[in-house]
Design a protein around this motif. Structure first.
Motif, PDB file in Angstrom:
ATOM      1  N   PRO A   3     -24.293 -13.266  87.236  1.00 50.88           N
ATOM      2  CA  PRO A   3     -24.300 -13.236  88.699  1.00 50.88           C
ATOM      3  C   PRO A   3     -24.107 -14.604  89.357  1.00 50.88           C
ATOM      4  N   SER A   4     -24.374 -15.677  88.630  1.00 53.10           N
ATOM      5  CA  SER A   4     -24.238 -16.998  89.247  1.00 53.10           C
ATOM      6  C   SER A   4     -23.511 -17.948  88.299  1.00 53.10           C
ATOM      7  N   PRO A   5     -22.905 -18.979  88.847  1.00 51.36           N
ATOM      8  CA  PRO A   5     -22.223 -19.963  87.994  1.00 51.36           C
ATOM      9  C   PRO A   5     -23.188 -20.690  87.051  1.00 51.36           C
ATOM     10  N   ALA A   6     -24.427 -20.903  87.492  1.00 49.85           N
ATOM     11  CA  ALA A   6     -25.406 -21.575  86.630  1.00 49.85           C
ATOM     12  C   ALA A   6     -25.725 -20.721  85.408  1.00 49.85           C
ATOM     13  N   ALA A   7     -25.914 -19.429  85.624  1.00 46.23           N
ATOM     14  CA  ALA A   7     -26.189 -18.528  84.508  1.00 46.23           C
ATOM     15  C   ALA A   7     -24.982 -18.429  83.585  1.00 46.23           C
ATOM     16  N   ALA A   8     -23.790 -18.378  84.154  1.00 46.06           N
ATOM     17  CA  ALA A   8     -22.573 -18.318  83.350  1.00 46.06           C
ATOM     18  C   ALA A   8     -22.420 -19.579  82.497  1.00 46.06           C
TER      19      ALA A   8
ATOM     20  N   VAL B 183     -15.913 -13.399  71.416  1.00 44.89           N
ATOM     21  CA  VAL B 183     -15.318 -12.475  72.385  1.00 44.89           C
ATOM     22  C   VAL B 183     -16.401 -11.750  73.180  1.00 44.89           C
ATOM     23  N   GLY B 184     -17.431 -11.274  72.488  1.00 37.41           N
ATOM     24  CA  GLY B 184     -18.508 -10.556  73.175  1.00 37.41           C
ATOM     25  C   GLY B 184     -19.258 -11.422  74.159  1.00 37.41           C
ATOM     26  N   LEU B 185     -19.543 -12.649  73.775  1.00 36.84           N
ATOM     27  CA  LEU B 185     -20.252 -13.553  74.693  1.00 36.84           C
ATOM     28  C   LEU B 185     -19.336 -14.023  75.813  1.00 36.84           C
ATOM     29  N   ASN B 186     -18.038 -14.029  75.589  1.00 41.92           N
ATOM     30  CA  ASN B 186     -17.121 -14.365  76.672  1.00 41.92           C
ATOM     31  C   ASN B 186     -17.199 -13.297  77.761  1.00 41.92           C
ATOM     32  N   GLU B 187     -17.275 -12.040  77.357  1.00 39.96           N
ATOM     33  CA  GLU B 187     -17.435 -10.955  78.329  1.00 39.96           C
ATOM     34  C   GLU B 187     -18.776 -11.064  79.052  1.00 39.96           C
ATOM     35  N   ALA B 188     -19.826 -11.438  78.319  1.00 40.31           N
ATOM     36  CA  ALA B 188     -21.142 -11.600  78.943  1.00 40.31           C
ATOM     37  C   ALA B 188     -21.129 -12.744  79.948  1.00 40.31           C
ATOM     38  N   THR B 189     -20.396 -13.799  79.639  1.00 41.45           N
ATOM     39  CA  THR B 189     -20.306 -14.936  80.560  1.00 41.45           C
ATOM     40  C   THR B 189     -19.661 -14.514  81.875  1.00 41.45           C
ATOM     41  N   SER B 190     -18.617 -13.731  81.804  1.00 38.45           N
ATOM     42  CA  SER B 190     -17.917 -13.324  83.026  1.00 38.45           C
ATOM     43  C   SER B 190     -18.734 -12.363  83.879  1.00 38.45           C
ATOM     44  N   LYS B 191     -19.752 -11.740  83.304  1.00 41.15           N
ATOM     45  CA  LYS B 191     -20.581 -10.779  84.050  1.00 41.15           C
ATOM     46  C   LYS B 191     -21.822 -11.405  84.674  1.00 41.15           C
TER      47      LYS B 191
ATOM     48  N   ASP C  26     -30.233 -25.489  61.396  1.00 43.23           N
ATOM     49  CA  ASP C  26     -31.383 -24.754  61.927  1.00 43.23           C
ATOM     50  C   ASP C  26     -31.904 -25.365  63.222  1.00 43.23           C
ATOM     51  N   VAL C  27     -31.952 -26.683  63.290  1.00 47.00           N
ATOM     52  CA  VAL C  27     -32.407 -27.332  64.522  1.00 47.00           C
ATOM     53  C   VAL C  27     -31.458 -26.989  65.660  1.00 47.00           C
ATOM     54  N   MET C  28     -30.158 -27.060  65.389  1.00 42.69           N
ATOM     55  CA  MET C  28     -29.201 -26.737  66.425  1.00 42.69           C
ATOM     56  C   MET C  28     -29.298 -25.255  66.808  1.00 42.69           C
ATOM     57  N   ALA C  29     -29.432 -24.398  65.822  1.00 44.73           N
ATOM     58  CA  ALA C  29     -29.443 -22.954  66.090  1.00 44.73           C
ATOM     59  C   ALA C  29     -30.722 -22.507  66.788  1.00 44.73           C
ATOM     60  N   LYS C  30     -31.810 -23.174  66.516  1.00 48.25           N
ATOM     61  CA  LYS C  30     -33.087 -22.700  67.063  1.00 48.25           C
ATOM     62  C   LYS C  30     -33.586 -23.573  68.205  1.00 48.25           C
ATOM     63  N   ALA C  31     -33.794 -24.843  67.958  1.00 50.42           N
ATOM     64  CA  ALA C  31     -34.380 -25.714  68.974  1.00 50.42           C
ATOM     65  C   ALA C  31     -33.458 -25.899  70.177  1.00 50.42           C
ATOM     66  N   VAL C  32     -32.196 -26.189  69.932  1.00 53.65           N
ATOM     67  CA  VAL C  32     -31.266 -26.395  71.047  1.00 53.65           C
ATOM     68  C   VAL C  32     -31.067 -25.089  71.815  1.00 53.65           C
ATOM     69  N   PHE C  33     -30.965 -23.994  71.096  1.00 53.66           N
ATOM     70  CA  PHE C  33     -30.805 -22.701  71.750  1.00 53.66           C
ATOM     71  C   PHE C  33     -32.021 -22.380  72.614  1.00 53.66           C
ATOM     72  N   CYS C  34     -33.211 -22.684  72.133  1.00 57.32           N
ATOM     73  CA  CYS C  34     -34.439 -22.452  72.917  1.00 57.32           C
ATOM     74  C   CYS C  34     -34.460 -23.289  74.180  1.00 57.32           C
ATOM     75  N   VAL C  35     -34.000 -24.527  74.096  1.00 55.53           N
ATOM     76  CA  VAL C  35     -33.936 -25.373  75.284  1.00 55.53           C
ATOM     77  C   VAL C  35     -32.975 -24.771  76.297  1.00 55.53           C
ATOM     78  N   LEU C  36     -31.865 -24.223  75.819  1.00 53.98           N
ATOM     79  CA  LEU C  36     -30.920 -23.582  76.744  1.00 53.98           C
ATOM     80  C   LEU C  36     -31.558 -22.371  77.418  1.00 53.98           C
ATOM     81  N   ILE C  37     -32.293 -21.597  76.668  1.00 51.99           N
ATOM     82  CA  ILE C  37     -32.969 -20.424  77.242  1.00 51.99           C
ATOM     83  C   ILE C  37     -34.015 -20.865  78.255  1.00 51.99           C
ATOM     84  N   TRP C  38     -34.749 -21.911  77.927  1.00 52.50           N
ATOM     85  CA  TRP C  38     -35.786 -22.412  78.818  1.00 52.50           C
ATOM     86  C   TRP C  38     -35.203 -22.968  80.099  1.00 52.50           C
ATOM     87  N   ALA C  39     -34.002 -23.547  80.013  1.00 53.02           N
ATOM     88  CA  ALA C  39     -33.361 -24.151  81.190  1.00 53.02           C
ATOM     89  C   ALA C  39     -33.024 -23.064  82.179  1.00 53.02           C
TER      90      ALA C  39
END
Length: 101
Positions: free
Chosen positions: A38-43, A28-36, A88-101
């Motif tokens: 500024p751009s569709p790419a960030a959302a 729920v909290g991240l859903n609110e963050a998604t709607s806030k 752990d790989v999914m939680a850390k490595a994949v998440f880091c790739v998303l942040i880097w993107a």
């Protein structure tokens, strides 16, 4: 380590109560963050991060019950290690790739 399955299931069930609350709050909290965003790419990135977080977190309770379903000894330990490593790989490595993107 508790060998009595009744005790293991009891503690698993009790642990799932706050776990489910935390996961629901994250969704729920991240859903609110998604709607806030500024751009569709960030959302889109925040939405993907939300799903990666929820899926990776939800693997942990299932890995814990490996020893509750009849597996024991080195085989159970091996499956636990594989499960926790994948989570752990999914939680850390994949998440880091998303942040880097």
């Amino acid at each position: 380590i508790q060998d009595d399955l009744t005790v293991r299931w009891f503690w698993w069930f009790l642990a799932m109560i706050p776990f489910c609350y935390v996961v629901q709050t994250l969704v729920v909290g991240l859903n609110e963050a998604t709607s806030k965003q500024p751009s569709p790419a960030a959302a889109s990135l925040v939405s993907a991060a939300r799903y990666v977080t929820v899926v990776s977190w939800c693997t942990y309770p299932f890995v814990y019950i490996i020893k509750n379903v009849g597996l024991s000894g080195p085989t159970a330990t091996m499956y636990e290690q594989i499960g926790y490593s994948l989570a752990d790989v999914m939680a850390k490595a994949v998440f880091c790739v998303l942040i880097w993107a």
